[in-house]
Scaffold this motif. Sequence first.
Motif, mmCIF file in Angstrom:
data_model
loop_
_atom_site.group_PDB
_atom_site.id
_atom_site.type_symbol
_atom_site.label_atom_id
_atom_site.label_comp_id
_atom_site.label_asym_id
_atom_site.label_seq_id
_atom_site.Cartn_x
_atom_site.Cartn_y
_atom_site.Cartn_z
ATOM 1 N N ALA A 1 -7.178 17.643 1.021
ATOM 2 C CA ALA A 1 -7.620 17.840 -0.367
ATOM 3 C C ALA A 1 -8.452 16.646 -0.814
ATOM 4 C CB ALA A 1 -6.404 18.003 -1.266
ATOM 5 N N ALA A 2 -9.320 16.875 -1.753
ATOM 6 C CA ALA A 2 -10.184 15.807 -2.249
ATOM 7 C C ALA A 2 -9.358 14.757 -2.978
ATOM 8 C CB ALA A 2 -11.239 16.388 -3.176
ATOM 9 N N LYS A 3 -9.819 13.514 -2.885
ATOM 10 C CA LYS A 3 -9.118 12.431 -3.571
ATOM 11 C C LYS A 3 -9.370 12.521 -5.061
ATOM 12 C CE LYS A 3 -9.362 9.202 0.250
ATOM 13 N NZ LYS A 3 -9.807 7.897 0.702
ATOM 14 N N GLN A 4 -8.398 12.020 -5.819
ATOM 15 C CA GLN A 4 -8.563 12.018 -7.266
ATOM 16 C C GLN A 4 -9.490 10.877 -7.665
ATOM 17 O OE1 GLN A 4 -4.696 11.748 -8.992
ATOM 18 N NE2 GLN A 4 -4.173 13.858 -8.518
ATOM 19 N N PRO A 5 -10.235 11.039 -8.742
ATOM 20 C CA PRO A 5 -11.111 9.962 -9.208
ATOM 21 C C PRO A 5 -10.301 8.742 -9.631
ATOM 22 C CG PRO A 5 -11.486 12.008 -10.443
ATOM 23 C CD PRO A 5 -10.348 12.236 -9.519
ATOM 24 N N LYS A 6 -10.992 7.596 -9.653
ATOM 25 C CA LYS A 6 -10.320 6.358 -10.061
ATOM 26 C C LYS A 6 -9.846 6.486 -11.500
ATOM 27 C CE LYS A 6 -12.598 3.177 -6.990
ATOM 28 N NZ LYS A 6 -13.365 1.972 -6.841
ATOM 29 N N GLY A 7 -8.720 5.902 -11.764
ATOM 30 C CA GLY A 7 -8.162 5.961 -13.104
ATOM 31 C C GLY A 7 -7.060 7.003 -13.209
ATOM 32 N N HIS A 8 -7.085 7.974 -12.305
ATOM 33 C CA HIS A 8 -6.026 8.987 -12.298
ATOM 34 C C HIS A 8 -4.964 8.554 -11.302
ATOM 35 C CE1 HIS A 8 -7.878 12.076 -14.773
ATOM 36 N NE2 HIS A 8 -9.029 11.791 -14.188
ATOM 37 N N THR A 9 -3.788 8.290 -11.786
ATOM 38 C CA THR A 9 -2.688 7.919 -10.900
ATOM 39 C C THR A 9 -1.578 8.941 -11.022
ATOM 40 O OG1 THR A 9 -1.790 6.514 -12.628
ATOM 41 C CG2 THR A 9 -3.210 5.459 -10.980
ATOM 42 N N ASN A 10 -1.922 10.167 -11.037
ATOM 43 C CA ASN A 10 -0.948 11.241 -11.194
ATOM 44 C C ASN A 10 -0.403 11.641 -9.821
ATOM 45 O OD1 ASN A 10 0.613 13.222 -12.205
ATOM 46 N ND2 ASN A 10 -1.055 14.623 -12.710
ATOM 47 N N THR A 11 0.261 10.701 -9.158
ATOM 48 C CA THR A 11 0.798 10.997 -7.832
ATOM 49 C C THR A 11 2.256 11.409 -7.910
ATOM 50 O OG1 THR A 11 1.394 8.678 -7.521
ATOM 51 C CG2 THR A 11 -0.782 9.396 -6.719
ATOM 52 N N GLY A 12 2.888 11.236 -9.050
ATOM 53 C CA GLY A 12 4.288 11.606 -9.173
ATOM 54 C C GLY A 12 5.233 10.523 -8.682
ATOM 55 N N ARG A 13 4.691 9.366 -8.295
ATOM 56 C CA ARG A 13 5.533 8.273 -7.803
ATOM 57 C C ARG A 13 5.707 7.236 -8.902
ATOM 58 N NH1 ARG A 13 1.946 7.056 -2.662
ATOM 59 N NH2 ARG A 13 1.809 9.156 -1.874
ATOM 60 N N ASP A 14 6.853 6.603 -8.890
ATOM 61 C CA ASP A 14 7.101 5.512 -9.833
ATOM 62 C C ASP A 14 6.758 4.206 -9.130
ATOM 63 O OD1 ASP A 14 7.861 4.026 -11.974
ATOM 64 O OD2 ASP A 14 10.018 4.229 -11.602
ATOM 65 N N LEU A 15 5.678 3.542 -9.560
ATOM 66 C CA LEU A 15 5.234 2.333 -8.891
ATOM 67 C C LEU A 15 6.106 1.128 -9.218
ATOM 68 C CD1 LEU A 15 1.372 2.715 -9.225
ATOM 69 C CD2 LEU A 15 2.851 3.327 -7.325
ATOM 70 N N ALA A 16 7.015 1.257 -10.152
ATOM 71 C CA ALA A 16 7.912 0.142 -10.469
ATOM 72 C C ALA A 16 8.925 -0.078 -9.353
ATOM 73 C CB ALA A 16 8.638 0.419 -11.779
ATOM 74 N N ASP A 17 9.124 0.919 -8.501
ATOM 75 C CA ASP A 17 10.071 0.785 -7.399
ATOM 76 C C ASP A 17 9.510 -0.006 -6.225
ATOM 77 O OD1 ASP A 17 11.863 2.251 -8.814
ATOM 78 O OD2 ASP A 17 11.422 4.153 -7.803
ATOM 79 N N VAL A 18 8.210 -0.268 -6.201
ATOM 80 C CA VAL A 18 7.588 -0.978 -5.092
ATOM 81 C C VAL A 18 7.838 -2.443 -5.275
ATOM 82 C CG1 VAL A 18 5.431 -1.449 -3.880
ATOM 83 C CG2 VAL A 18 5.844 0.804 -4.879
ATOM 84 N N THR A 19 8.495 -3.077 -4.297
ATOM 85 C CA THR A 19 8.860 -4.501 -4.432
ATOM 86 C C THR A 19 8.284 -5.371 -3.354
ATOM 87 O OG1 THR A 19 10.875 -4.100 -3.193
ATOM 88 C CG2 THR A 19 11.033 -3.968 -5.587
ATOM 89 N N ASP A 20 7.820 -4.818 -2.246
ATOM 90 C CA ASP A 20 7.386 -5.656 -1.114
ATOM 91 C C ASP A 20 5.876 -5.837 -1.061
ATOM 92 O OD1 ASP A 20 7.417 -3.195 1.565
ATOM 93 O OD2 ASP A 20 6.836 -3.051 -0.518
ATOM 94 N N VAL A 21 5.189 -5.595 -2.162
ATOM 95 C CA VAL A 21 3.735 -5.737 -2.176
ATOM 96 C C VAL A 21 3.375 -6.944 -3.018
ATOM 97 C CG1 VAL A 21 1.581 -4.642 -2.875
ATOM 98 C CG2 VAL A 21 3.418 -3.260 -1.930
ATOM 99 N N GLN A 22 2.477 -7.775 -2.467
ATOM 100 C CA GLN A 22 2.010 -8.944 -3.214
ATOM 101 C C GLN A 22 0.546 -8.735 -3.542
ATOM 102 O OE1 GLN A 22 2.770 -12.293 -0.734
ATOM 103 N NE2 GLN A 22 4.991 -12.064 -0.838
ATOM 104 N N ALA A 23 0.208 -8.933 -4.799
ATOM 105 C CA ALA A 23 -1.173 -8.755 -5.242
ATOM 106 C C ALA A 23 -2.021 -9.912 -4.733
ATOM 107 C CB ALA A 23 -1.227 -8.694 -6.746
ATOM 108 N N LYS A 24 -3.240 -9.587 -4.274
ATOM 109 C CA LYS A 24 -4.154 -10.608 -3.792
ATOM 110 C C LYS A 24 -5.257 -10.812 -4.825
ATOM 111 C CE LYS A 24 -3.508 -9.733 1.090
ATOM 112 N NZ LYS A 24 -4.166 -9.393 2.356
ATOM 113 N N GLU A 25 -5.666 -12.067 -4.971
ATOM 114 C CA GLU A 25 -6.770 -12.377 -5.871
ATOM 115 C C GLU A 25 -8.068 -12.078 -5.165
ATOM 116 O OE1 GLU A 25 -6.661 -13.475 -9.034
ATOM 117 O OE2 GLU A 25 -4.477 -13.283 -8.981
ATOM 118 N N LEU A 26 -8.982 -11.474 -5.899
ATOM 119 C CA LEU A 26 -10.299 -11.162 -5.328
ATOM 120 C C LEU A 26 -11.330 -12.148 -5.761
ATOM 121 C CD1 LEU A 26 -10.362 -7.285 -5.702
ATOM 122 C CD2 LEU A 26 -9.914 -8.613 -3.661
#
Length: 90
Positions: free
Chosen positions: A65-90
């Motif tokens: 299926a086609a990817k959703q456009p940027k800004g749409h995060t309607n994946t049904g997942r709760d991103l608050a549960d993600v704990t092992d990801v570290q944000a990188k500075e660009l």
Amino acid sequence: MLVLAMGLVFAASLLLVVVALAIVWGLRALWAKLTGQPMTPWVMRVNPSAGWSRASQAASRWQPAAKQPKGHTNTGRDLADVTDVQAKEL
């Protein structure tokens, strides 16, 4: 020896098919001549666009299926549960 026999059987069967088609073709020509009608050729009509559209429709069923456009995060997942990801500075 067995391979030679198998080859001869295959060649004989092909010869029988060719002879049968020649007989049928000759009977058609004879019938057309007896009835005074023109002999119509055997044709198989092919529509290339129909084959192309059928293949493209079959391929579209297997594409993801086609990817959703940027800004749409309607994946049904709760991103608050993600704990092992570290944000990188660009």
